[in-house]
Scaffold this active site. Structure first.
Site, PDB file in Angstrom:
ATOM      1  CB  CYS A 145      -0.687   1.083  -4.228  1.00 30.54           C
ATOM      2  SG  CYS A 145      -1.185  -0.130  -3.282  1.00 30.54           S
TER       3      CYS A 145
ATOM      4  N   GLY B 103       6.484   4.225 -10.123  1.00 33.82           N
ATOM      5  CA  GLY B 103       6.283   5.526 -10.739  1.00 33.82           C
ATOM      6  C   GLY B 103       7.548   6.320 -11.158  1.00 33.82           C
TER       7      GLY B 103
ATOM      8  NE  ARG C 278       1.527  -6.843  -7.070  1.00 31.75           N
ATOM      9  CZ  ARG C 278       1.959  -6.182  -6.297  1.00 31.75           C
ATOM     10  NH1 ARG C 278       0.737  -5.530  -5.424  1.00 31.75           N
ATOM     11  NH2 ARG C 278       2.990  -6.244  -5.221  1.00 31.75           N
TER      12      ARG C 278
ATOM     13  CB  SER D  35       3.242   6.942  -6.472  1.00 29.36           C
ATOM     14  OG  SER D  35       3.458   6.116  -7.853  1.00 29.36           O
TER      15      SER D  35
ATOM     16  N   GLY E 277       0.945  -1.097  -0.067  1.00 32.47           N
ATOM     17  CA  GLY E 277       0.019  -0.032   0.100  1.00 32.47           C
ATOM     18  C   GLY E 277       0.984   1.251   0.040  1.00 32.47           C
TER      19      GLY E 277
ATOM     20  N   GLY F 103       8.347   0.024  -3.081  1.00 33.78           N
ATOM     21  CA  GLY F 103       7.041   1.184  -2.910  1.00 33.78           C
ATOM     22  C   GLY F 103       7.660   2.275  -2.208  1.00 33.78           C
TER      23      GLY F 103
END
Length: 551
Positions: free
Chosen positions: A354, A411, A465, A352, A349, A388
């Site tokens: 998500c 990103g 996923r 960028s 989580g 992430g």
């Protein structure tokens, strides 16, 4: 007496150290080491104590500077990505369909990192991308594309379009280990007017060859002295057994950090798959294409599906390294480590694009995740990827300082030339590229995974996923958007690496290994950042400014 700015006869002692004895300045370092009781900042365990400070993200803290005793260029960035494979640089590109296909994977490997090819496509298309990576740079090419005398010029041009290179050996029966009769190059076929002519009518027969048993160093020497683009290696009967390419020789000069296998000199290639039963078939196709590292792609990796897949892969494909995940707790990590993973992806989580934390109320702040999981995994020799939340060089540094061996970016790389998709102009007149999370509705409804076949919408990577294959109603865990153009990774990634080297220089650490050890033993210190401190640390107080990151 020191000079004062006025008539007040004040001494330095009364101004700075009232009531204290002044010490000899030359003893400052000894005093700090032996008698001064207060260290600057916090050690990593105090910083990441969730009971005291809550869960922290990268923006919530800073690394304190150390002593600079070396140039930034001396900082070593080599690091493990799995138990068996190390890279010269700690940067990975994410297996997202708007980030990593063969072009990104090739260039990330050339620059010392690794690109993980996404699986939101058919198994055949993904395997084709793997083959393009593996064929891009070689030492001895042990399985060259070989033409027969009956191959036409038009067919040779099609092969050039397919593989991206135009130099092919021609043998008597069109197979490896048959008699070499000529070579076809791009120059031979480029302007040939009749595509139906056989390649024997335009091929070169004045060949420079080397005998079987020639070492790579000797073969490179022969190739560098010749004016040929390819060097066929032949046995005593003039049968071709392998091939060497001048373009590969030049790549060795231009990309000294390239991630390559030591025996074949091929680029290291990684690709993602899911944990469904049909992914076992996809895995076989990828293994046949020459894959080196398999990444099990799941937003929540601690599942019976992934554990069984890890055991299956380690049993049937012992030569493949397996990276599991994603995980954010030590309990999640323990199950995957026990199943046999060679590496872990950390993050849930924090990307960028998500929204898992917002929608599902599940996840963990990334700094807390990276530190806790990587500290645990290190006890078992399992490298970790901080996946992430990477928005700049500073975040890369912080992820590595907290124990990750590498960082994975989505990103940050999506706007580069090598990412899939086309540029377009936004409403504000800026050049941008499309970017989407794999949990977005767009990604989960994409039919590319099944090549448009019946049921393809149920088999794409986005649904797999996020365990949504059987859902009648899709719940998004990602968004679709766009990112600004960043140019080519051949310029952007070196900027990231130079920034990383300068950061480690400021911290006083000469390698990533030294950084991790310094954090572990408390020599590397940290400081929490308040909201005001974060504002102070960014651009402020200017009417306007131009934030140019590199030149």
């Amino acid at each position: 007496m020191p000079l004062t700015n006025g008539d007040v006869a004040a001494t330095t002692k009364t101004q700075l150290a009232a009531g204290q004895e002044l010490l000899d300045p030359t003893t400052a370092v000894d005093f700090l080491q032996n008698e001064y009781k207060h260290q600057d900042g916090l050690d990593v365990h105090t910083l990441l104590d969730s009971k005291t400070y809550g869960g922290l993200t990268y923006n919530d803290f800073l690394v304190l500077p150390g002593y600079i005793g070396f140039p930034a260029s001396d900082v070593a960035l080599d690091t493990p990505v799995t138990k068996r494979i190390s890279l010269k640089t700690p940067l990975l590109s994410s297996p997202m369909d708007t980030v990593t296909e063969h072009s990104m994977a090739i260039h990330m490997a050339l620059l010392g990192g690794l690109g993980v090819i996404h699986h939101n496509c058919s198994a055949e298309d993904q395997a084709e991308m793997v083959r393009k990576v593996k064929r891009f740079e070689n030492g001895f090419i042990l399985d060259p594309v070989v033409l027969s005398p009956k191959t036409t010029v038009g067919e040779a041009k099609q092969l050039k379009e397919k593989w991206g290179f135009g130099g092919f050996p021609v043998t008597e029966n069109g197979t490896l280990r048959s008699k070499l009769i000529g070579m076809i190059t791009t120059r031979d076929i480029q302007f040939h007017p009749n595509p139906s002519d056989p390649v024997t009518s335009v091929m070169s027969t004045d060949l420079v060859t080397a005998p079987s048993g020639t070492t790579l160093i000797e073969a490179n020497a022969v190739l560098s002295k010749s004016k040929k683009g390819k060097l066929p290696i032949v046995d005593s009967d003039h049968n071709i057994v392998s091939l060497l390419s001048r373009s590969d020789l030049m790549k060795n000069l231009h990309y000294p950090l390239a991630s390559k296998l030591p025996h074949s000199k091929q680029l290291i290639c990684a690709a993602a798959i899911g944990t469904r039963p049909e992914d076992k078939q996809r895995l076989q196709i990828l293994a046949d294409a020459g894959l080196d590292i398999i990444v099990l792609d799941s937003s929540q990796g601690n599942s019976i599906f992934q554990i069984e897949m890890i055991k299956f892969i380690k049993d049937k494909y012992p030569g493949l390294d397996v990276i599991g995940g994603n995980v954010v707790t030590v309990a999640q990590a323990a199950n995957l480590i026990a199943a046999g993973v060679d590496g872990l992806r950390i993050g849930m989580g924090s990307g960028s694009a998500c929204i898992t934390q917002e929608v599902m109320a599940v996840g963990r702040p990334q700094a807390a995740s990276v530190f806790n999981v990587s500290s645990f995994a290190a006890r078992f020799g399992v490298p970790c990827i901080a996946d992430g939340g990477i928005q700049n060089v500073g975040h890369i540094v912080k992820g590595l300082a907290l124990g990750a061996s590498t960082v994975m970016m989505g990103g940050l790389l999506a706007g580069t030339t090598e990412s899939p998709g086309n540029y377009f102009v936004s409403h504000e007149g800026k050049l941008v590229k499309a970017y989407r999370g794999m949990g977005s509705i767009d990604a989960m409804e994409d039919r590319k995974a099944g090549s448009g076949a019946k049921g393809a919408i149920k088999s794409d990577a986005g649904k797999a996923r996020y365990f949504s294959e059987g859902d009648r109603l899709l719940v998004a865990q990602g968004v679709s958007g766009s990112v600004l153009d960043r140019g080519s990774v051949t310029k952007f990634v070196p900027y990231l690496l130079a920034g990383l080297q300068h950061s480690l220089q400021d911290i006083g650490m000469k390698s990533l290994k030294a950084l991790r050890e310094g954090v572990r033993n408390g020599d590397v210190r940290f400081e929490l950042r308040t909201v005001s401190a974060q504002a102070e640390g960014n651009v402020h107080g200017l009417h306007s400014f131009d934030k140019k990151l590199y030149s």
